[in-house]
Design an enzyme around this catalytic site. Structure first.
Site, PDB file in Angstrom:
ATOM      1  N   LYS A   1       0.811  -1.226   0.000  1.00 24.96           N
ATOM      2  CA  LYS A   1       0.000   0.000   0.000  1.00 24.96           C
ATOM      3  C   LYS A   1       0.842   1.272   0.000  1.00 24.96           C
ATOM      4  CE  LYS A   1      -4.297  -1.884   1.627  1.00 24.96           C
ATOM      5  NZ  LYS A   1      -5.304  -2.020   2.659  1.00 24.96           N
TER       6      LYS A   1
ATOM      7  N   LYS B   1      -5.615 -11.279  -5.312  1.00 23.66           N
ATOM      8  CA  LYS B   1      -6.767 -11.585  -4.443  1.00 23.66           C
ATOM      9  C   LYS B   1      -7.920 -10.632  -4.751  1.00 23.66           C
ATOM     10  CE  LYS B   1      -6.049  -8.707  -0.495  1.00 23.66           C
ATOM     11  NZ  LYS B   1      -5.861  -8.330   0.821  1.00 23.66           N
TER      12      LYS B   1
ATOM     13  N   LYS C   1     -11.623  -5.045  -2.239  1.00 23.22           N
ATOM     14  CA  LYS C   1     -12.693  -4.046  -2.222  1.00 23.22           C
ATOM     15  C   LYS C   1     -12.320  -2.845  -3.069  1.00 23.22           C
ATOM     16  CE  LYS C   1     -13.293  -4.823   2.711  1.00 23.22           C
ATOM     17  NZ  LYS C   1     -13.056  -4.161   3.987  1.00 23.22           N
TER      18      LYS C   1
HETATM   19  P1  TYM Z   1     -10.567  -6.325   5.660  1.00 15.04           P
HETATM   20  O1  TYM Z   1     -11.621  -5.341   6.005  1.00 15.04           O
HETATM   21  O2  TYM Z   1      -9.643  -6.004   4.529  1.00 15.04           O
HETATM   22  O3  TYM Z   1     -11.215  -7.713   5.302  1.00 15.04           O
HETATM   23  C1  TYM Z   1     -12.153  -8.327   6.156  1.00 15.04           C
HETATM   24  C2  TYM Z   1     -11.915  -9.816   6.207  1.00 15.04           C
HETATM   25  O4  TYM Z   1     -12.026 -10.392   4.912  1.00 15.04           O
HETATM   26  C3  TYM Z   1     -10.872 -11.198   4.633  1.00 15.04           C
HETATM   27  N1  TYM Z   1     -10.597 -11.122   3.182  1.00 15.04           N
HETATM   28  C4  TYM Z   1     -10.577 -12.183   2.359  1.00 15.04           C
HETATM   29  N2  TYM Z   1     -10.784 -13.492   2.570  1.00 15.04           N
HETATM   30  C5  TYM Z   1     -10.716 -14.311   1.502  1.00 15.04           C
HETATM   31  N3  TYM Z   1     -10.449 -13.886   0.244  1.00 15.04           N
HETATM   32  C6  TYM Z   1     -10.217 -12.577  -0.025  1.00 15.04           C
HETATM   33  N4  TYM Z   1     -10.002 -12.169  -1.264  1.00 15.04           N
HETATM   34  C7  TYM Z   1     -10.293 -11.657   1.070  1.00 15.04           C
HETATM   35  N5  TYM Z   1     -10.134 -10.306   1.171  1.00 15.04           N
HETATM   36  C8  TYM Z   1     -10.318 -10.000   2.471  1.00 15.04           C
HETATM   37  C9  TYM Z   1      -9.769 -10.568   5.449  1.00 15.04           C
HETATM   38  O5  TYM Z   1      -8.731 -11.493   5.697  1.00 15.04           O
HETATM   39  C10 TYM Z   1     -10.509 -10.185   6.718  1.00 15.04           C
HETATM   40  O6  TYM Z   1     -10.625 -11.292   7.578  1.00 15.04           O
HETATM   41  N6  TYM Z   1      -6.966  -5.816   9.068  1.00 15.04           N
HETATM   42  C11 TYM Z   1      -8.286  -6.355   8.827  1.00 15.04           C
HETATM   43  C12 TYM Z   1      -9.339  -5.843   9.783  1.00 15.04           C
HETATM   44  C13 TYM Z   1      -8.989  -5.934  11.230  1.00 15.04           C
HETATM   45  C14 TYM Z   1      -8.993  -7.113  12.016  1.00 15.04           C
HETATM   46  C15 TYM Z   1      -8.645  -6.691  13.335  1.00 15.04           C
HETATM   47  C16 TYM Z   1      -9.255  -8.449  11.751  1.00 15.04           C
HETATM   48  C17 TYM Z   1      -8.633  -4.908  12.041  1.00 15.04           C
HETATM   49  N7  TYM Z   1      -8.442  -5.366  13.309  1.00 15.04           N
HETATM   50  C18 TYM Z   1      -8.543  -7.609  14.379  1.00 15.04           C
HETATM   51  C19 TYM Z   1      -9.149  -9.368  12.809  1.00 15.04           C
HETATM   52  C20 TYM Z   1      -8.798  -8.936  14.102  1.00 15.04           C
HETATM   53  C21 TYM Z   1      -8.715  -5.982   7.424  1.00 15.04           C
HETATM   54  O7  TYM Z   1      -8.266  -5.024   6.849  1.00 15.04           O
HETATM   55  O8  TYM Z   1      -9.732  -6.714   6.950  1.00 15.04           O
END
Ligand code: TYM
Length: 328
Positions: A112, A194, A197
């Protein structure tokens, strides 16, 4: 003994089937046997520029989606990260125990920031805030997609480091929970990347709120290969393998069963049936979402969730401050 589960999703719009299959689906399943805490991580969202009005709406969108996929606020705590001050407070303390070297190795930061010197400090510190989220609730299990594996490892490393200094019962050491299928759903227009969003091409993903026609279009146009054989082989045939994974996750059939069912058939026929399976699964979610999103109960759920979360967070912060020697 019941275990504590914690996870979060960023309120950034376009929540897609990758988020659903990698994370949200696990969230709902884990509710039956565990004490679950599910957060809408708005402090993480501002690590990249956000329009304030849009962010506020996106927070409520994700809260409504949580419930639409089956998170039950009577059983699980659902709340917004910035409503609980402990997240930012613990993140600061943890920053003093995390190393700049280990943070520089985070692939998400590298992707990023792309070496840009004006990348926000928050983007660099992002994984520490995530560690704070998890450790604040004495979490045992963290259901996430594969892309978060490195962040979970870092959380464990920091927690163990702090425990070694201040006592083993300072933090519970959490474990990531990744699904075998669905932990990494790939982009439909480029199965080597992958599903995300923020990708520019909306047909690269299937958003949970897409209408049936858009879903069909994205699947029919998805990139496959030219040998025409439906076979699971992520290295050699990433496009078809990704579609098989999505099919199997939504249909309940195993990957092998899905493969056997479509053996010898053309990609077109398979894609058509895949579109049907996906639209069938997403229609009820979309309907529930529309209802919940306009209901007044939504804000009450978040307020109640923040109170319940805060009670746990304050307890942890008292313990951590005591151990470190902070405060009066
Ligand atoms: P975020 O908002 O990007 O994504 C939310 C969740 O979706 C999963 N994910 C995927 N799983 C499978 N295939 C994909 N293409 C894919 N894209 C996203 C992510 O792994 C995530 O589980 N850093 C985290 C948010 C966060 C968090 C936390 C998670 C902040 N604090 C504490 C767990 C515990 C994030 O940006 O997720």
């Amino acid at each position: 003994m019941t275990k504590r589960v914690f996870s979060g999703v960023q309120p950034t719009g376009n929540i897609h089937i990758g988020n659903y299959l990698g994370a949200l689906q696990q969230f709902t399943r884990l509710q039956d046997e565990n004490e679950c805490v599910y957060c809408i991580v708005d402090l993480h969202a501002i690590t990249l520029p956000k329009d304030p009005k849009e962010l506020k709406e996106n927070i409520l969108d994700v809260a409504a989606l949580y419930m639409a996929v089956g998170i039950d606020p009577a059983r699980s705590v659902v709340f917004v990260q910035s409503d609980v001050p402990g997240h930012a407070e613990l993140a600061w303390a943890l920053m003093c125990y995390a190393y700049t070297g280990e943070l520089s190795r985070m692939t998400q930061f590298k992707d990023k920031s792309r070496g840009n010197e004006s990348a926000p400090m928050g983007l660099f510190a992002y994984p520490i805030l995530m560690a704070a989220d998890i450790l604040l609730y004495d979490s045992d299990i963290v259901p996430v997609g594969n892309d978060q594996k490195q962040h979970i490892e870092l959380t464990r490393d920091i927690a163990i480091r702090v425990n070694n200094k201040y006592g083993d019962d300072t933090f519970v050491i959490p474990e990531g929970r990744f699904l075998k299928e669905g932990a990494r759903v790939m982009a439909l227009d480029d199965p080597t990347a992958k599903m995300s969003k923020s990708a520019e091409n909306p047909l690269s993903r299937i958003s949970l709120l897409d209408d049936d026609a858009t879903i069909r279009k994205a699947i029919m146009r998805s990139v496959t290969d030219s040998d025409g054989e439906i076979r699971f082989d992520p290295e050699g045939k990433p496009g078809i393998s990704n579609l098989l994974t999505i099919y199997s996750a939504f249909s309940g059939l195993s990957q092998a069963e899905a493969e056997a069912r479509y053996k010898g058939q053309g990609y077109g026929a398979f894609k058509k049936e895949l579109a049907e399976v996906v639209t069938d699964a997403l229609t009820p979610i979309r309907r529930a979402y529309t209802e919940i999103r306009r209901s007044e109960a939504l804000l009450r759920v978040l307020k109640d969730g923040a109170e319940r979360a805060n009670a746990v967070a304050e307890r942890t912060m008292r313990r951590v401050k005591e151990r470190i020697g902070l405060g009066t």
